[in-house]
Design an enzyme around this catalytic site. Sequence first.
Site, PDB file in Angstrom:
ATOM      1  N   LYS A 105     148.113 -41.390  37.147  1.00  0.00           N
ATOM      2  CA  LYS A 105     147.085 -41.348  38.202  1.00  0.00           C
ATOM      3  C   LYS A 105     146.175 -42.577  38.160  1.00  0.00           C
ATOM      4  O   LYS A 105     144.959 -42.483  38.269  1.00  0.00           O
ATOM      5  CB  LYS A 105     146.260 -40.068  38.104  1.00  0.00           C
ATOM      6  CG  LYS A 105     147.085 -38.805  38.306  1.00  0.00           C
ATOM      7  CD  LYS A 105     146.218 -37.559  38.259  1.00  0.00           C
ATOM      8  CE  LYS A 105     147.036 -36.302  38.500  1.00  0.00           C
ATOM      9  NZ  LYS A 105     147.966 -35.994  37.379  1.00  0.00           N
ATOM     10  N   ARG A 106     146.787 -43.747  38.051  1.00  0.00           N
ATOM     11  CA  ARG A 106     146.016 -44.985  37.991  1.00  0.00           C
ATOM     12  C   ARG A 106     145.479 -45.358  39.369  1.00  0.00           C
ATOM     13  O   ARG A 106     146.077 -45.039  40.393  1.00  0.00           O
ATOM     14  CB  ARG A 106     146.880 -46.117  37.435  1.00  0.00           C
ATOM     15  CG  ARG A 106     147.300 -45.924  35.984  1.00  0.00           C
ATOM     16  CD  ARG A 106     146.082 -45.811  35.072  1.00  0.00           C
ATOM     17  NE  ARG A 106     146.458 -45.845  33.657  1.00  0.00           N
ATOM     18  CZ  ARG A 106     146.239 -44.871  32.797  1.00  0.00           C
ATOM     19  NH1 ARG A 106     145.669 -43.757  33.213  1.00  0.00           N
ATOM     20  NH2 ARG A 106     146.577 -44.995  31.539  1.00  0.00           N
TER      21      ARG A 106
END
Length: 308
Positions: A105-106
């Site tokens: 979930k960058r």
Amino acid sequence: MIQKLISRIDETKAPVVVGLDPTLAFIPEHIKRKYFDRLGETAEAAGEAIMSFNRAIIDAVYDLIPAVKPQIAMYEAFGVPGLIAYEQTIDYCHDKGLIVIGDAKRGDIGSTSAAYANAHIGHTTVGNKSIRAFGEDFVTVNPYLGTDGIKPFIDVCNSDDKGIFVLVKTSNPSSGEFQDQPVGKEGRPLYELVADKVAQWGALSMDGDYSNVGAVVGATYPEMAGDIRKLIPNAMILVPGYGAQGASGSDLKGFFNSDGRGAIVNSSRGIIAAWQNERYSSYEPEDFARASREAVSDMIADIRSAIG
């Protein structure tokens, strides 16, 4: 890369991804004790225990499924030894022929976003050499910063034949605090606007009928699935929320296209901690991997019966 995932789904006839999200609470005592006795109650022992646990799960299920999804936070919790276990897990899964979706979930912008993309699905130049850090096939990304945060990932998808899954409508109960809010003159929910952007971004990285830019849409919101599916017909949907979070096969049909393709469903705790579930209580802790295999088989049967 999306065509590789589709091919593996077709081969296994299982639109299923197993979430490798280990906590020490999920790992049987005999495994923890083996490493605690040798290394003490340390991060190094935890990392070794996680890898031993993961290896057994992977050996038990790899022939049934196309992909796995390790959640990096579960490994980061143990610092460098945990990240070593994360890297080793990715390599071991690749050795077994599995597609790896890194759940990281960058989300950032510019050179920082590019660094995240290169770390997870791309490569980095060191002197005259090109090296890969973690080497996942896909990674999850947060679109909150807009195109500035997503475009560097798409560039890597195109240069390195990789893919991303963009958060659109997540499975958690409070997701609606932002994602469901009406936006703009038309008052459409924010998640629909994000889906529109996924379709636009997806056009920049097509691979056959599908794009390397996919979407994350939670199984816990089946009433929204059909509308989102129409907005992103060329995007693979990664569907969390099955099993431990409450969704079942009957909730899933709207996530798929009419040909039965277009989605892959994740289960994490429901698989890797199956040995702790009353449904699989006949398995002793030493047989935890066999319990996971049965849980995968049950999940596949449930989904097949639901989507036809």
